[in-house]
Design an enzyme around this catalytic site. Structure first.
Site, mmCIF file in Angstrom:
data_model
loop_
_atom_site.group_PDB
_atom_site.id
_atom_site.type_symbol
_atom_site.label_atom_id
_atom_site.label_comp_id
_atom_site.label_asym_id
_atom_site.label_seq_id
_atom_site.Cartn_x
_atom_site.Cartn_y
_atom_site.Cartn_z
ATOM 1 N N GLY A 100 -5.403 -11.288 6.383
ATOM 2 C CA GLY A 100 -3.951 -11.138 6.200
ATOM 3 C C GLY A 100 -3.600 -9.989 5.268
ATOM 4 O O GLY A 100 -2.671 -10.080 4.477
ATOM 5 N N THR A 112 -2.649 -5.667 5.207
ATOM 6 C CA THR A 112 -1.652 -4.915 5.983
ATOM 7 C C THR A 112 -2.084 -4.805 7.453
ATOM 8 O O THR A 112 -1.255 -4.930 8.358
ATOM 9 C CB THR A 112 -1.450 -3.503 5.387
ATOM 10 O OG1 THR A 112 -1.380 -3.617 3.975
ATOM 11 C CG2 THR A 112 -0.174 -2.879 5.887
ATOM 12 N N ALA A 113 -3.393 -4.610 7.693
ATOM 13 C CA ALA A 113 -3.860 -4.446 9.078
ATOM 14 C C ALA A 113 -3.584 -5.717 9.888
ATOM 15 O O ALA A 113 -3.070 -5.656 11.015
ATOM 16 C CB ALA A 113 -5.357 -4.117 9.093
ATOM 17 N N GLU A 158 -0.591 2.618 -0.233
ATOM 18 C CA GLU A 158 0.854 2.502 -0.394
ATOM 19 C C GLU A 158 1.594 3.736 0.107
ATOM 20 O O GLU A 158 2.779 3.893 -0.130
ATOM 21 C CB GLU A 158 1.162 2.228 -1.872
ATOM 22 C CG GLU A 158 0.432 0.970 -2.347
ATOM 23 C CD GLU A 158 0.939 0.378 -3.651
ATOM 24 O OE1 GLU A 158 1.295 1.167 -4.542
ATOM 25 O OE2 GLU A 158 0.991 -0.865 -3.746
ATOM 26 N N LYS A 173 9.139 9.147 2.266
ATOM 27 C CA LYS A 173 8.085 10.154 2.056
ATOM 28 C C LYS A 173 8.249 11.251 3.104
ATOM 29 O O LYS A 173 8.232 10.953 4.301
ATOM 30 C CB LYS A 173 6.706 9.480 2.203
ATOM 31 C CG LYS A 173 5.541 10.459 2.198
ATOM 32 C CD LYS A 173 4.205 9.730 2.279
ATOM 33 C CE LYS A 173 3.058 10.697 2.433
ATOM 34 N NZ LYS A 173 1.768 10.005 2.608
ATOM 35 N N THR A 183 -4.026 8.112 6.123
ATOM 36 C CA THR A 183 -4.107 7.937 7.577
ATOM 37 C C THR A 183 -4.545 6.534 8.020
ATOM 38 O O THR A 183 -4.589 6.259 9.214
ATOM 39 C CB THR A 183 -5.118 8.945 8.160
ATOM 40 O OG1 THR A 183 -6.261 8.995 7.300
ATOM 41 C CG2 THR A 183 -4.519 10.318 8.297
HETATM 42 C C1 FAD Z 1 -8.449 3.613 -2.828
HETATM 43 C C2 FAD Z 1 -7.752 3.396 -1.536
HETATM 44 C C3 FAD Z 1 -6.533 4.017 -1.290
HETATM 45 C C4 FAD Z 1 -5.886 3.849 -0.069
HETATM 46 N N1 FAD Z 1 -4.714 4.511 0.191
HETATM 47 C C5 FAD Z 1 -4.151 4.417 1.412
HETATM 48 C C6 FAD Z 1 -2.928 5.081 1.721
HETATM 49 O O1 FAD Z 1 -2.336 5.767 0.905
HETATM 50 N N2 FAD Z 1 -2.429 4.932 2.970
HETATM 51 C C7 FAD Z 1 -3.022 4.165 3.912
HETATM 52 O O2 FAD Z 1 -2.545 4.092 5.060
HETATM 53 N N3 FAD Z 1 -4.138 3.483 3.619
HETATM 54 C C8 FAD Z 1 -4.710 3.584 2.423
HETATM 55 N N4 FAD Z 1 -5.833 2.877 2.139
HETATM 56 C C9 FAD Z 1 -6.349 1.948 3.142
HETATM 57 C C10 FAD Z 1 -5.505 0.676 3.101
HETATM 58 O O3 FAD Z 1 -5.587 0.107 1.812
HETATM 59 C C11 FAD Z 1 -5.993 -0.325 4.130
HETATM 60 O O4 FAD Z 1 -6.176 0.315 5.359
HETATM 61 C C12 FAD Z 1 -4.931 -1.396 4.321
HETATM 62 O O5 FAD Z 1 -4.593 -1.980 3.098
HETATM 63 C C13 FAD Z 1 -5.424 -2.448 5.281
HETATM 64 O O6 FAD Z 1 -6.454 -3.186 4.708
HETATM 65 P P1 FAD Z 1 -7.041 -4.370 5.554
HETATM 66 O O7 FAD Z 1 -5.912 -5.230 5.997
HETATM 67 O O8 FAD Z 1 -7.924 -3.813 6.593
HETATM 68 O O9 FAD Z 1 -7.985 -5.146 4.515
HETATM 69 P P2 FAD Z 1 -7.647 -6.034 3.229
HETATM 70 O O10 FAD Z 1 -6.375 -5.695 2.578
HETATM 71 O O11 FAD Z 1 -8.885 -5.989 2.395
HETATM 72 O O12 FAD Z 1 -7.500 -7.509 3.813
HETATM 73 C C14 FAD Z 1 -8.605 -8.284 4.191
HETATM 74 C C15 FAD Z 1 -8.137 -9.688 4.546
HETATM 75 O O13 FAD Z 1 -9.234 -10.393 5.104
HETATM 76 C C16 FAD Z 1 -9.286 -11.685 4.545
HETATM 77 N N5 FAD Z 1 -10.651 -12.180 4.641
HETATM 78 C C17 FAD Z 1 -11.798 -11.540 4.305
HETATM 79 N N6 FAD Z 1 -12.861 -12.337 4.547
HETATM 80 C C18 FAD Z 1 -12.371 -13.488 5.065
HETATM 81 C C19 FAD Z 1 -12.957 -14.710 5.498
HETATM 82 N N7 FAD Z 1 -14.258 -14.906 5.462
HETATM 83 N N8 FAD Z 1 -12.140 -15.685 5.947
HETATM 84 C C20 FAD Z 1 -10.784 -15.513 5.993
HETATM 85 N N9 FAD Z 1 -10.194 -14.394 5.587
HETATM 86 C C21 FAD Z 1 -10.970 -13.388 5.128
HETATM 87 C C22 FAD Z 1 -8.769 -11.507 3.129
HETATM 88 O O14 FAD Z 1 -8.311 -12.733 2.612
HETATM 89 C C23 FAD Z 1 -7.633 -10.510 3.363
HETATM 90 O O15 FAD Z 1 -6.470 -11.222 3.754
HETATM 91 C C24 FAD Z 1 -6.470 3.011 0.917
HETATM 92 C C25 FAD Z 1 -7.677 2.353 0.645
HETATM 93 C C26 FAD Z 1 -8.327 2.552 -0.552
HETATM 94 C C27 FAD Z 1 -9.640 1.864 -0.792
#
Ligand code: FAD
Length: 499
Positions: free
Chosen positions: A10, A12-13, A47, A76, A343
């Site tokens: 849960g 952003t993706a 962000e 932006k 990106t």
């Molecule tokens: C330093 C940094 C800067 C960034 N800056 C940017 C930016 O400026 N612009 C941009 O577009 N992107 C940026 N990103 C990328 C961006 O943060 C991610 O692409 C975005 O937040 C999506 O993350 P996610 O949803 O894939 O993963 P996460 O936010 O890590 O979410 C993972 C989810 O999986 C769940 N989960 C994990 N394991 C389990 C399990 N076993 N059972 C149930 N649930 C589980 C967690 O509870 C969580 O809800 C940046 C990333 C980093 C590291």
């Protein structure tokens, strides 16, 4: 029977995917369940966006004033790069998001860049040509008076946690099912397809299609299905970041992200309505986490440690196949290219859209899976190349990190050709068309980067030129007349926030 789609994660993706799926396939074609573990939490950075996030909200039918105030969001219009190429004499340049009015100046810009490569000293800084560059310089918003006849493209800055909460509420209100549980086991059938997820309390969640949004853990795609992760460590050295908020500026809200080169990486500064998000992205081979934090604190003026810093590890690269068996990977679980051009969410959205298109076109079967995988893989590679070029072309002398980046020979064939055509004074627009790169980073983005760096081929007999080849002929005038239609960014945010 609607397809049972189970999203794990849960962040952003996960919530972006849930919203896009529910909006377009619920309830006739799909039932969407999102499971997330409350004790693991989300990464909580990320962000800054590109204009694809604007398109995302358009698809959802959500207006700026409905979500921006809830997420402390600002507009932006592009990114400013400070200190990446000091030897060229250029301290700073902008990579603005291009918009409709830029059609009128695009030719002037590209022509000037070509002329400059041929040895005549004419203006080639993107800020002199593109409307969003002018708006950023003036701290103006991208929203114009109603009479302004052109479309302006823009992205947003936002609080990642608040955006997640907003998107969760929206998806649930539109029919998504939300479950809070940690997945501890993933069961597969004879074909290798995933059949069930098992939670910590032993409950089973069955589905037809699974979407892995579990972040860097990649519980389904990498850990269960064993899809190989291809690292980009050889091209992109940064593998860690430290993030630190600071108070919002008193002197108005900027409408751009700043990416400032530091000793062993770079620092993002993202303006929200209530704070700045800052972060130092660096390579742990060249600087320790403590040193990076100290340098960041010094840079943003927080040496007394008023604000808490968060240290993060980054895994940079992509998985070999983004859709394997009955599982799709999205977000950090499918890969990550460091955040220099923000990106990541663009790639999430593009992946969901390509997937929905491929799946629906094949009557909800996997007939187009290979083609989809090829397209997504290609997207990652070309975005990577654009980021790699920022490092390869740097002219900083202050550390081994920058020298190593400059000397890095691990360039893709596509990137080599782009640089080759540029330095040989060839037609770069044609090369970009030939390589079909417009849907990744197109002609204008490449020209902004290369001219922004002042990366011009050496010429034996450089002519002084007027410095104004096309700008003189009305571009500057046109831009300043356009800019008169736009509000101060702070005022525009107040307008958006007031119901
Ligand atoms: C330093 C940094 C800067 C960034 N800056 C940017 C930016 O400026 N612009 C941009 O577009 N992107 C940026 N990103 C990328 C961006 O943060 C991610 O692409 C975005 O937040 C999506 O993350 P996610 O949803 O894939 O993963 P996460 O936010 O890590 O979410 C993972 C989810 O999986 C769940 N989960 C994990 N394991 C389990 C399990 N076993 N059972 C149930 N649930 C589980 C967690 O509870 C969580 O809800 C940046 C990333 C980093 C590291």
């Amino acid at each position: 029977m609607p397809l049972r789609i189970v999203i794990v994660g849960g962040g952003t993706a996960g919530w972006m995917a849930a919203n896009l799926l529910v909006r377009q396939w619920h309830p006739e074609r799909a039932h969407v369940t999102l499971v997330e573990s409350p004790d693991i939490g989300i990464i909580g950075v990320g962000e800054g966006s590109t204009p694809t996030l604007k398109r995302f909200f358009e698809i959802l039918g959500v207006e700026d004033h409905e979500w921006m105030p809830r997420c402390n969001a600002t507009y932006k219009v592009g990114i400013r790069f400070d200190g990446w190429s000091p030897a060229s004499g250029i301290d700073s340049y902008r990579h603005p998001f291009t918009s409709q009015p830029d059609v009128f100046v695009q030719r002037a810009f590209v022509t000037n860049c070509r002329t400059r490569r041929l040895g005549l000293d004419v203006r080639t800084q993107p800020d002199d040509f593109f409307l969003n560059g002018v708006l950023a310089k003036n701290r103006q918003s991208p929203l114009a008076a109603e009479s302004f006849p052109f479309e302006i493209d823009y992205g947003y800055h936002f609080d990642a946690r608040l955006l997640g909460q907003y998107l969760a509420e929206l998806a649930v209100s539109r029919g998504a099912e939300h479950r809070q549980a940690r997945i501890v086991e993933v069961r597969q059938g004879e074909t290798g397809d995933i059949t069930n997820l098992v939670t910590e309390s032993g409950e089973e969640i069955a589905g037809d299609l699974f979407i892995d949004c579990t972040g860097f853990a990649s519980v389904l795609m990498q850990k269960t299905l064993g899809v190989h992760f291809q690292t980009y460590k050889d091209n992109l050295f940064n593998d860690a970041a430290v993030a630190l908020p600071t108070p919002a500026a008193d002197d108005g809200v900027p409408s751009e992200t700043v990416s400032h080169a530091l000793s062993n990486g770079w620092c993002w500064q993202i303006p929200l309505t209530n704070r700045f998000g800052n972060g130092y992205v660096y390579s742990s081979d060249f600087i320790s986490a403590d040193e990076a934090e100290t340098e960041l604190r010094s840079f943003v003026g927080d040496l007394d440690g008023k604000n808490e810093a968060r240290h993060l590890k980054m895994r940079v690269g992509q998985i070999e196949r983004h859709w394997e068996k009955n599982c799709l990977a999205l977000g950090l679980s499918q890969g990550f290219i460091e955040p220099l051009e923000a990106t990541a969410l663009l790639l999430v959205q593009v992946t969901v859209e390509l997937f929905m298109d491929a799946y629906a076109k094949a009557d909800f079967t996997d007939a187009h899976r290979d083609e989809f995988n090829r397209k997504v893989h290609e997207r990652f590679e070309r975005v990577r190349d654009y980021i790699v070029a920022h490092y390869k072309l740097n002219t900083r002398e202050d550390s081994d990190y920058w020298k190593a980046n400059r000397e890095n020979l691990n360039l893709s064939e596509s990137l080599r050709r782009i640089l080759d055509v540029w330095y040989r004074r060839g037609d770069l627009s044609q090369e970009i068309q030939r390589q079909k790169l417009e849907s990744h980073f197109g002609t204008l983005s490449w020209h902004c980067l290369l001219s922004g760096y002042g990366a011009y081929p050496a010429t034996a007999d450089e002519q002084p030129g007027s410095g104004d080849l096309y700008v003189e002929q009305g571009v500057a005038d046109f831009l300043s007349r356009c800019a008169m239609n736009f509000n101060d960014h702070r005022l525009e945010l107040e307008r958006v926030t007031t119901p």
